[in-house]
Design a protein around this motif. Structure first.
Motif, PDB file in Angstrom:
ATOM      1  N   THR A  74      -9.701  23.749   2.482  1.00  0.00           N
ATOM      2  CA  THR A  74     -10.098  24.441   1.397  1.00  0.00           C
ATOM      3  C   THR A  74     -11.274  25.104   1.768  1.00  0.00           C
ATOM      4  O   THR A  74     -12.469  24.803   2.017  1.00  0.00           O
ATOM      5  N   PRO A  75     -11.079  26.734   1.737  1.00  0.00           N
ATOM      6  CA  PRO A  75     -12.134  27.543   2.293  1.00  0.00           C
ATOM      7  C   PRO A  75     -13.267  27.806   0.835  1.00  0.00           C
ATOM      8  O   PRO A  75     -12.902  27.555  -0.166  1.00  0.00           O
ATOM      9  N   VAL A  76     -14.536  27.356   1.219  1.00  0.00           N
ATOM     10  CA  VAL A  76     -15.615  27.591   0.522  1.00  0.00           C
ATOM     11  C   VAL A  76     -16.508  28.796   0.762  1.00  0.00           C
ATOM     12  O   VAL A  76     -16.376  29.431   1.862  1.00  0.00           O
ATOM     13  N   SER A  77     -17.482  28.989   0.017  1.00  0.00           N
ATOM     14  CA  SER A  77     -18.586  30.192   0.120  1.00  0.00           C
ATOM     15  C   SER A  77     -19.208  30.129   1.404  1.00  0.00           C
ATOM     16  O   SER A  77     -19.584  28.870   1.876  1.00  0.00           O
ATOM     17  N   GLY A  78     -19.330  30.994   2.453  1.00  0.00           N
ATOM     18  CA  GLY A  78     -19.817  31.050   3.683  1.00  0.00           C
ATOM     19  C   GLY A  78     -18.752  30.947   4.637  1.00  0.00           C
ATOM     20  O   GLY A  78     -19.105  31.351   6.046  1.00  0.00           O
ATOM     21  N   ASP A  79     -17.531  30.559   4.432  1.00  0.00           N
ATOM     22  CA  ASP A  79     -16.328  30.509   5.433  1.00  0.00           C
ATOM     23  C   ASP A  79     -16.031  31.858   5.913  1.00  0.00           C
ATOM     24  O   ASP A  79     -15.817  32.631   5.020  1.00  0.00           O
ATOM     25  N   VAL A  80     -15.649  32.156   7.034  1.00  0.00           N
ATOM     26  CA  VAL A  80     -14.916  33.271   7.495  1.00  0.00           C
ATOM     27  C   VAL A  80     -13.411  33.115   7.149  1.00  0.00           C
ATOM     28  O   VAL A  80     -12.931  32.025   8.056  1.00  0.00           O
ATOM     29  N   VAL A  81     -12.547  33.918   6.745  1.00  0.00           N
ATOM     30  CA  VAL A  81     -11.254  33.784   6.459  1.00  0.00           C
ATOM     31  C   VAL A  81     -10.393  34.966   6.765  1.00  0.00           C
ATOM     32  O   VAL A  81     -11.259  36.135   6.860  1.00  0.00           O
ATOM     33  N   LEU A  82      -9.197  34.867   6.914  1.00  0.00           N
ATOM     34  CA  LEU A  82      -8.337  35.923   7.216  1.00  0.00           C
ATOM     35  C   LEU A  82      -7.497  36.018   6.011  1.00  0.00           C
ATOM     36  O   LEU A  82      -6.957  35.075   5.485  1.00  0.00           O
TER      37      LEU A  82
END
Length: 180
Positions: A74-82
């Motif tokens: 579960t991506p959260v604020s601050g994570d780098v995502v594609l």
């Protein structure tokens, strides 16, 4: 009978079986390792070479990073995502700066999240059309995210493509924990 066994050992015929057994064991180990790697790559994570300077200086063009599929985390604020953009047929690499009900605004070159300054964007110009200088306050709806590049002058993020749905997240950058 003993003479025959001594001749057999001296001729080296018994050592072929040792080499065959060693070769077969090595082949099995390599095959199992390749299968495990393929399974892990297809189900959990995959390597990707970054071609953009959008996340400079942390991730530079040419760097290789491992990504974990979004269904596993579960991506959260601050994570780098594609992210797969709905407006263009490209995948964007950017950082989540706000999610689920946060208010985002860029005023006088400063990124504000929920009214407090998160970072200074060092705008190119003081022109209101410059997305790194001015952007009206926007509320992020539930199950949506607002993403920005670390290299904010590269506006290939939510400022240009709009707020992204969590369903558009393809993968998240995987940071391995080294235990030594």
């Amino acid at each position: 009978m003993i003479r025959k066994a001594e001749h057999y050992r001296a001729s080296g015929k018994g050592s072929n079986k040792k080499w065959r057994g060693l070769l077969l064991a090595s082949l099995i180990v390599v095959t199992v390792a390749v299968l495990i790697q393929l399974i892990l790559r297809q189900l959990f994570f995959y390597p990707l070479s970054v071609t953009s300077d959008a996340m400079s200086p942390e991730i530079k063009p040419g760097d290789r990073r491992y990504f974990v599929y979004s269904r596993l985390s579960t991506p959260v604020s601050g994570d780098v995502v594609l992210i797969k953009s709905a407006r263009a047929d490209v995948e964007l690499l950017c950082r989540i700066v706000a999610a689920d009900g946060d208010r985002v605004q860029i005023a006088q070159g400063k990124l504000k999240i929920n009214g407090s300054v998160a970072r200074d964007l060092l705008p190119r110009t003081s022109d209101a059309r410059d997305l790194s200088y001015e952007m009206p306050e926007t509320e992020v709806r539930p199950n949506f995210i607002f993403c920005m590049n670390d290299n904010h002058l590269n506006t290939n993020d939510s400022r240009a493509h709009g707020i992204f749905s969590r369903n558009q997240i393809v993968a998240k950058v995987f940071k391995p924990l080294l235990l030594f």
